[in-house]
Design a protein around this motif. Sequence first.
Motif, PDB file in Angstrom:
ATOM      1  N   LYS A  14       0.826  -1.193   0.000  1.00 26.57           N
ATOM      2  CA  LYS A  14       0.000   0.000   0.000  1.00 26.57           C
ATOM      3  C   LYS A  14       0.870   1.257   0.000  1.00 26.57           C
ATOM      4  N   LYS A  15       2.022   1.181   0.660  1.00 31.88           N
ATOM      5  CA  LYS A  15       2.964   2.308   0.685  1.00 31.88           C
ATOM      6  C   LYS A  15       3.432   2.654  -0.726  1.00 31.88           C
ATOM      7  N   ASP A  16       3.662   1.626  -1.549  1.00 31.05           N
ATOM      8  CA  ASP A  16       4.068   1.856  -2.934  1.00 31.05           C
ATOM      9  C   ASP A  16       2.973   2.595  -3.700  1.00 31.05           C
ATOM     10  N   LEU A  17       1.723   2.230  -3.444  1.00 31.40           N
ATOM     11  CA  LEU A  17       0.611   2.924  -4.075  1.00 31.40           C
ATOM     12  C   LEU A  17       0.555   4.377  -3.616  1.00 31.40           C
TER      13      LEU A  17
ATOM     14  N   ILE B 176       2.974   6.291  -2.762  1.00 30.19           N
ATOM     15  CA  ILE B 176       4.032   7.068  -3.433  1.00 30.19           C
ATOM     16  C   ILE B 176       3.564   7.516  -4.818  1.00 30.19           C
ATOM     17  N   VAL B 177       2.909   6.613  -5.538  1.00 25.12           N
ATOM     18  CA  VAL B 177       2.405   6.951  -6.877  1.00 25.12           C
ATOM     19  C   VAL B 177       1.329   8.027  -6.779  1.00 25.12           C
ATOM     20  N   VAL B 178       0.446   7.896  -5.801  1.00 26.38           N
ATOM     21  CA  VAL B 178      -0.624   8.890  -5.626  1.00 26.38           C
ATOM     22  C   VAL B 178      -0.039  10.259  -5.290  1.00 26.38           C
ATOM     23  N   GLU B 179       0.954  10.293  -4.426  1.00 28.82           N
ATOM     24  CA  GLU B 179       1.582  11.571  -4.059  1.00 28.82           C
ATOM     25  C   GLU B 179       2.235  12.210  -5.278  1.00 28.82           C
ATOM     26  N   GLU B 180       2.830  11.384  -6.128  1.00 29.44           N
ATOM     27  CA  GLU B 180       3.416  11.912  -7.364  1.00 29.44           C
ATOM     28  C   GLU B 180       2.334  12.536  -8.239  1.00 29.44           C
ATOM     29  N   ALA B 181       1.176  11.859  -8.326  1.00 35.75           N
ATOM     30  CA  ALA B 181       0.073  12.369  -9.137  1.00 35.75           C
ATOM     31  C   ALA B 181      -0.442  13.696  -8.590  1.00 35.75           C
TER      32      ALA B 181
ATOM     33  N   LYS C 183      -8.169  -5.942  -0.306  1.00 35.00           N
ATOM     34  CA  LYS C 183      -9.147  -4.901   0.027  1.00 35.00           C
ATOM     35  C   LYS C 183      -8.511  -3.610   0.535  1.00 35.00           C
ATOM     36  N   PRO C 184      -7.514  -3.631   1.423  1.00 34.90           N
ATOM     37  CA  PRO C 184      -6.927  -2.367   1.876  1.00 34.90           C
ATOM     38  C   PRO C 184      -6.331  -1.549   0.724  1.00 34.90           C
ATOM     39  N   LYS C 185      -5.622  -2.210  -0.194  1.00 35.78           N
ATOM     40  CA  LYS C 185      -5.058  -1.497  -1.343  1.00 35.78           C
ATOM     41  C   LYS C 185      -6.173  -0.982  -2.252  1.00 35.78           C
ATOM     42  N   GLN C 186      -7.179  -1.808  -2.437  1.00 38.05           N
ATOM     43  CA  GLN C 186      -8.302  -1.421  -3.280  1.00 38.05           C
ATOM     44  C   GLN C 186      -9.024  -0.202  -2.703  1.00 38.05           C
TER      45      GLN C 186
END
Length: 428
Positions: free
Chosen positions: A77-80, A82-87, A105-108
């Motif tokens: 989820k941390k990797d996700l 990072i991508v969101v913060e970049e966006a 489910k948590p990542k989703q």
Amino acid sequence: MNQPLAYRMRPTHIDNIVGQQHLVGKGKIIRRMVEAKMLSSMILYGPPGIGKTSIASAIAGTTKFAFRTLNAASDTKKDLQIVVEEAKMSGTVILLLDEVHRLDKPKQDFLLPHLENGRIILIGATTENPYITINPAIRSRTQIFELKPLSNEDIQHALWSAVNDSEKGFGKENVAITDEALLHFSRATNGDLRSSLNSLELAIKSTAPNEQGTINITLDIAEECIQKKALTHDKDGDAHYDVISALQKSIRGSDVNAAMHYLARLIEAGDLPIISRRLMVIAYEDIGLANPSAASRTVTAVQAAEKLGFPEARIPLANVVVDLCLSPKSNSSYVAIDAALQDVRAGKSGDVPDHLRDSHYNGATKLGRGVNYLYPHGYPGAWVNQQYLPDKLKKASYYIPNHTGKYEDTLAKQYESINSKKKRNNSK
């Protein structure tokens, strides 16, 4: 060039995608989305190595959006985050999420709001059927596209590009590859372009140049590097199709020994997908209604073979070949549908009779839809004489039953009984 050839040759523009023209060809849906700059999240599904990652890479390269790749099974989820913060900082990011069917489910739950506001354009990649394996919450926010297996011609084109590309491929090397070797690279991987490119790379890098400085890639080298034998050393590759044809004709002719021989040749070539498809075709085309349970057993055997893989897959395949060889044969339903299709394609269709039309809407009765329809279950033997074919075809007859098996013999007697009743009723 430490990166694998398949990675280096990934397209950076939609025009360079290999195959998948039903999605990226002129006027097709993904190209329309890219050209209109109206991207939406999507799920791409299909067998390995046919272009899921390539399409994502090409979309990003064409639109100039940032492109990031994660794996739903192994990345956190941390990797996700990072991508969101970049966006949030730089704008829209295209996220290729491999194995998207394994998104927990948590990542989703974390990802969903960012899909809805368009900050993340998700391109999920999976080999699994998304209608079965992907959570409805993700499905409802994505468009689902099925990728088709690549043709031999598609793969050969990509291989030639890799050999000749001076920047990403081996264009600066003096490489000569025979037609037979190129054909084998394209065929032996069963439509997996990634595997074909990596096998080609191994062949080129592991082959010493001759005295003239040329790296000669022959069929023997291709077979060694891909670890599969070609069916024969014929230049045009016709033997491949000849063996498939011979397998079907031997089964149709009830010659077990010949069928086993051709099956062995296909097994030795490692052509499990081709064997599987052909046996299912044979079961329905040549055995058909003479022995319908043989078709069910064929599907079961093919599923077992695909799960087992070679060498064990040879066992269920051999079982079903014997079964199909010695089964009674009938092509009556195959002939019937082809005859019906011939009429339809010739424009001989006509209007559906009014009494058969849909009557489940207001006003249907006023239009005569469904009026005077006779419900067969309300009559003795669940049969009543009424017209089903359009007027133009009311005397058409497509099905001619065979009597080669107990099952179709029973069907034939019922068919003949119904036809006799029709003639008696129509003569009154």
